[in-house]
Design an enzyme around this catalytic site. Structure first.
Site, PDB file in Angstrom:
ATOM      1  N   PRO A 137       0.776  -1.249   0.000  1.00  0.00           N
ATOM      2  CA  PRO A 137       0.000   0.000   0.000  1.00  0.00           C
ATOM      3  C   PRO A 137       0.808   1.299   0.000  1.00  0.00           C
ATOM      4  CG  PRO A 137       0.016  -0.925   2.190  1.00  0.00           C
ATOM      5  CD  PRO A 137       0.733  -1.918   1.308  1.00  0.00           C
ATOM      6  N   CYS A 138       1.496   1.554  -1.095  1.00  0.00           N
ATOM      7  CA  CYS A 138       2.240   2.806  -1.208  1.00  0.00           C
ATOM      8  C   CYS A 138       1.310   4.010  -1.255  1.00  0.00           C
ATOM      9  CB  CYS A 138       3.165   2.778  -2.417  1.00  0.00           C
ATOM     10  SG  CYS A 138       2.337   2.400  -3.967  1.00  0.00           S
ATOM     11  N   HIS A 139       0.040   3.797  -1.571  1.00  0.00           N
ATOM     12  CA  HIS A 139      -0.923   4.900  -1.603  1.00  0.00           C
ATOM     13  C   HIS A 139      -1.201   5.464  -0.206  1.00  0.00           C
ATOM     14  CE1 HIS A 139      -3.355   1.249  -1.032  1.00  0.00           C
ATOM     15  NE2 HIS A 139      -4.203   2.017  -0.377  1.00  0.00           N
TER      16      HIS A 139
END
Length: 185
Positions: A137-139
């Site tokens: 989950p880089c977001h």
């Protein structure tokens, strides 16, 4: 590390646009939106990885991503292969997996978590090269002031993913007007 030549792929449509998935013998090695920065050249053209529409791991990843985008899944279980990066990138990608759904973390905090408090920019570069969008989950990583600082798949998608997780309702700082993309089933 697995050879990129051992990879197979699947393309499918999501509410946020087409996605390419890639699997190695060790796990899911990639998830990129169409047109995403830093996506490998092997997704299309004469050097494209073979398409494997019946591959069990790719089907699992597709099903989990669809369930997530429909709001029915918050934790992914598909096995991952994050061996394509440098040791530092791999450490950053592993750290991203510890950010819970619906939570945000700054680049500096992530650098501190890795024992490298002065490496926020290097962390940002590694986050931008994350090969497994959404699942890793880089977001969920934002600037120190809470601003959305970028997303290789596009800021509109980042906003939509955070909205799906309930973050947007609590307010996000952006350097531009909100461009909420509707996320629907």
């Amino acid at each position: 590390m697995n050879s990129p030549s051992e990879r197979v792929q699947l393309v499918f449509h999501t509410t946020l646009g087409p996605m390419h998935l890639a699997a190695s013998p060790s796990g899911l090695a990639g998830a990129w939106f169409a047109g995403q920065r830093h996506a490998p050249a092997q997704l299309e053209g004469p050097t494209a990885w073979p398409h494997a529409p019946g591959h069990p791991l790719l089907l699992q990843a597709r099903d989990e991503l669809q369930a997530y985008l429909q709001g029915r899944l918050r934790v992914f279980s598909v096995p991952l292969d994050l061996s394509s990066g440098t040791p530092f990138q791999q450490a950053v990608w592993q750290a991203l997996l510890s950010i819970p759904c619906g939570q945000l973390q700054g680049y500096g905090a992530l650098a501190s978590q890795l024992g490298r408090p002065a490496a926020a920019r290097a962390v940002g570069a590694a986050v931008g090269r994350n090969p497994v969008s959404v699942i890793v989950p880089c977001h969920r990583v934002v600037g120190a002031d809470g601003s959305l600082t970028g997303y290789a798949g596009g800021l509109e998608r980042k906003q939509a993913l955070l909205r799906l997780e309930g973050v947007a309702q609590r307010g996000l700082r952006t350097n531009q007007a909100p461009l909420w993309a509707e996320v629907t089933a």
